[in-house]
Design a protein around this motif. Structure first.
Motif, PDB file in Angstrom:
ATOM      1  N   GLU A   1      -6.508   3.088 -11.865  1.00 52.93           N
ATOM      2  CA  GLU A   1      -6.321   4.523 -11.627  1.00 52.93           C
ATOM      3  C   GLU A   1      -5.714   5.294 -12.798  1.00 52.93           C
ATOM      4  OE1 GLU A   1      -4.441   5.537  -7.937  1.00 52.93           O
ATOM      5  OE2 GLU A   1      -5.313   3.826  -6.871  1.00 52.93           O
TER       6      GLU A   1
ATOM      7  N   ARG B   1       1.885   5.918  -7.351  1.00 51.81           N
ATOM      8  CA  ARG B   1       0.702   6.613  -7.866  1.00 51.81           C
ATOM      9  C   ARG B   1       1.050   7.998  -8.429  1.00 51.81           C
ATOM     10  NH1 ARG B   1      -2.433   6.458  -3.490  1.00 51.81           N
ATOM     11  NH2 ARG B   1      -3.947   4.915  -4.258  1.00 51.81           N
ATOM     12  N   TYR B   2       1.963   8.691  -7.761  1.00 48.68           N
ATOM     13  CA  TYR B   2       2.306  10.047  -8.181  1.00 48.68           C
ATOM     14  C   TYR B   2       3.550  10.099  -9.072  1.00 48.68           C
ATOM     15  CZ  TYR B   2      -1.112  11.277  -4.662  1.00 48.68           C
ATOM     16  OH  TYR B   2      -2.283  11.377  -3.948  1.00 48.68           O
TER      17      TYR B   2
ATOM     18  N   GLY C   1       0.797  -1.215   0.000  1.00 47.06           N
ATOM     19  CA  GLY C   1       0.000   0.000   0.000  1.00 47.06           C
ATOM     20  C   GLY C   1       0.830   1.265   0.000  1.00 47.06           C
ATOM     21  N   ILE C   2       1.833   1.310   0.867  1.00 44.69           N
ATOM     22  CA  ILE C   2       2.634   2.528   0.969  1.00 44.69           C
ATOM     23  C   ILE C   2       3.529   2.699  -0.254  1.00 44.69           C
ATOM     24  CG2 ILE C   2       4.627   1.562   2.236  1.00 44.69           C
ATOM     25  CD1 ILE C   2       4.395   4.153   4.005  1.00 44.69           C
TER      26      ILE C   2
ATOM     27  N   CYS D   1      -2.617  -5.197   0.200  1.00 38.88           N
ATOM     28  CA  CYS D   1      -3.137  -4.022   0.905  1.00 38.88           C
ATOM     29  C   CYS D   1      -4.661  -4.092   0.756  1.00 38.88           C
ATOM     30  CB  CYS D   1      -2.581  -2.735   0.302  1.00 38.88           C
ATOM     31  SG  CYS D   1      -3.256  -1.237   1.045  1.00 38.88           S
TER      32      CYS D   1
ATOM     33  N   GLN E   1      -6.602  -1.018  -0.502  1.00 39.68           N
ATOM     34  CA  GLN E   1      -6.392  -0.685  -1.899  1.00 39.68           C
ATOM     35  C   GLN E   1      -7.016  -1.733  -2.823  1.00 39.68           C
ATOM     36  OE1 GLN E   1      -4.869   2.218  -2.980  1.00 39.68           O
ATOM     37  NE2 GLN E   1      -5.647   1.575  -4.980  1.00 39.68           N
TER      38      GLN E   1
ATOM     39  N   TYR F   1      -3.740  -1.869  -9.613  1.00 42.65           N
ATOM     40  CA  TYR F   1      -3.962  -0.483  -9.187  1.00 42.65           C
ATOM     41  C   TYR F   1      -3.725   0.479 -10.351  1.00 42.65           C
ATOM     42  CZ  TYR F   1      -2.987  -2.869  -4.705  1.00 42.65           C
ATOM     43  OH  TYR F   1      -2.963  -3.739  -3.653  1.00 42.65           O
TER      44      TYR F   1
ATOM     45  N   TRP G   1       2.640   1.776  -3.286  1.00 49.53           N
ATOM     46  CA  TRP G   1       1.760   2.294  -4.337  1.00 49.53           C
ATOM     47  C   TRP G   1       1.476   3.782  -4.130  1.00 49.53           C
ATOM     48  CZ3 TRP G   1       0.613   1.903  -9.033  1.00 49.53           C
ATOM     49  CH2 TRP G   1      -0.477   2.594  -9.567  1.00 49.53           C
ATOM     50  N   SER G   2       1.433   4.235  -2.889  1.00 54.42           N
ATOM     51  CA  SER G   2       1.205   5.664  -2.645  1.00 54.42           C
ATOM     52  C   SER G   2       2.323   6.511  -3.241  1.00 54.42           C
ATOM     53  CB  SER G   2       1.079   5.937  -1.143  1.00 54.42           C
ATOM     54  OG  SER G   2       2.311   5.756  -0.473  1.00 54.42           O
TER      55      SER G   2
END
Length: 398
Positions: free
Chosen positions: A137, A110-111, A103-104, A162, A165, A133, A106-107
């Protein structure tokens, strides 16, 4: 007008996921579909096996699968500072998180990862987690299909997914494809609200291609001449594939006086540790790591027994390949193998521990009659999983 399809996966190494994707891409009807393939990076020996009809897009994340120490200078030299920052930050945060830190990480991704501007009729994420993901997205598509290639319960136990997510992705996709009935049951136990979206489509191989490639024995002359009882396993070298169970089972059989050699084909983070441990146990000449092989089938085709010592699987492609080569097969008693192997007929199923694997091999080694029975039964199997391509088409066209 042809439908526009996008497939997304991380790379094309010699894992079961990648092999099944190559099979699917090979069998698609290109009179009806225009296909793009997006890889996180262009690594892997199967890269050159992508059908010529498929357009391979530029890599999404250069050095995604490259170790951090090697990736930093490469990205710096090319001026890829955004990806460099992403690589360092995701690796650092992942180490401080439970399990894989999915999860972290992908955070961060993501950007950092760019979106796909082209519009597709169907986008297919062919791999769990980041690919799922990304498709949800970052991809513009009328329909989105995401794959689950694992036993979700097992992976949850070790902190890989995650759930927060995953739930978002499952809610936004149109279909979830699992590759085995046991995988579906596991996934539904965590996400019963999405049961109507979940479909089972087994991983597929091309038996005739596997059999043809297995005849290229010129490069394995030394193995062919070896008079010892030959065992082969194909697996990514990670804990869940039971590779240390194989190593320890080999040691037990050697100590019992059996003249065996065990070839382990595959690569992964445990490679060096396995080499070191085999030498430490004094079985370096009996437990041989061959690394990643673009064509493992000659090795598989002449083995006396094929062993899959996995602790977890969804639908194991390597076992399907051993079936296609009519090899005497030994697998562990995990749920997915109960569907792939009929115990005592198309293989033997043993306890998923060192002693169980060693006893199974001993049975096979001591009984030529058992080996012949299993091989003959496999030769008489009807074509397997022939309906799976039709299932895939149904989802695309629904």
């Amino acid at each position: 007008m042809k439908k526009k399809l996008l497939f997304v996966t991380q790379y094309l190494q010699t894992g079961g996921v990648e092999k099944s994707l190559i099979t699917l891409l090979t069998d698609l009807d290109y009179e009806k579909y225009e296909v793009d393939l997006l890889l996180f990076d262009h690594s892997g020996v199967l890269y050159n096996q992508v059908p010529k009809e498929v357009k391979i897009l530029p890599p999404l994340f250069e050095t995604f699968s490259t170790p951090l120490s090697e990736a930093i200078p490469k990205l710096w030299e090319k001026g890829k500072f955004r990806l460099l920052t992403c690589k360092i930050l995701a690796a650092s945060l992942g180490r401080m998180s439970k399990g894989m830190g999915t999860g972290i990480r992908w955070s961060v991704y993501r950007y950092s990862l760019t979106s796909i501007k082209k519009h597709y009729d169907v986008a297919i994420s062919y791999l769990d987690f980041f690919c799922n993901y990304y498709v949800i997205e970052k991809v513009n598509a009328k329909k989105k299909i995401i794959y689950n290639h694992m036993d979700y319960g097992y992976s949850q136990k070790y902190g890989w997914p995650c759930p927060r997510q995953d739930r978002k992705s499952f809610k936004k996709c149109d279909y979830i494809v699992t590759v085995a009935e046991s995988a579906r049951e596991s996934l539904e136990s965590f996400y019963p609200e999405f049961s109507n979206k979940i479909h089972v489509i087994h991983n597929r191989i091309q038996p005739k291609t596997v059999q043809l490639m297995s005849r290229n024995v010129s490069e394995i002359g030394e193995m062919k001449q070896d008079k010892r009882f030959k065992i082969v396993s194909v697996a990514r070298l990670v804990e869940e594939k039971g590779v240390f169970l194989a190593l320890q089972a080999c040691k037990i059989l050697i100590d019992m006086g059996y003249d065996i050699v065990w070839y382990l084909i595959g690569n992964g983070p445990l490679y060096e540790e396995l080499v070191s441990k085999s030498k430490e146990l004094g079985i370096g000449e009996n437990f041989i790591l061959l690394g990643e092989q673009s064509n493992p089938y000659p090795h598989m085709g002449i083995c006396d027994a094929y062993v899959q010592p996995s602790k977890t699987e969804a639908h194991c492609v390597a076992v399907e390949e051993a079936i296609a080569l009519f090899r005497p097969i030994i697998v562990t008693d995990i749920p997915s193998f109960q569907h792939q192997i009929e115990n005592e007929k198309t293989g033997i199923i043993v306890k998923a521990n060192v002693e169980g694997i060693a006893k199974g091999i001993e049975r096979m080694l001591k009984s030529e009659e058992l080996r012949k029975k299993i091989s003959n039964n496999l030769m008489n199997l009807e074509n397997r999983n022939t309906e799976e391509l039709g299932k895939f088409y149904n989802l695309i066209e629904a």
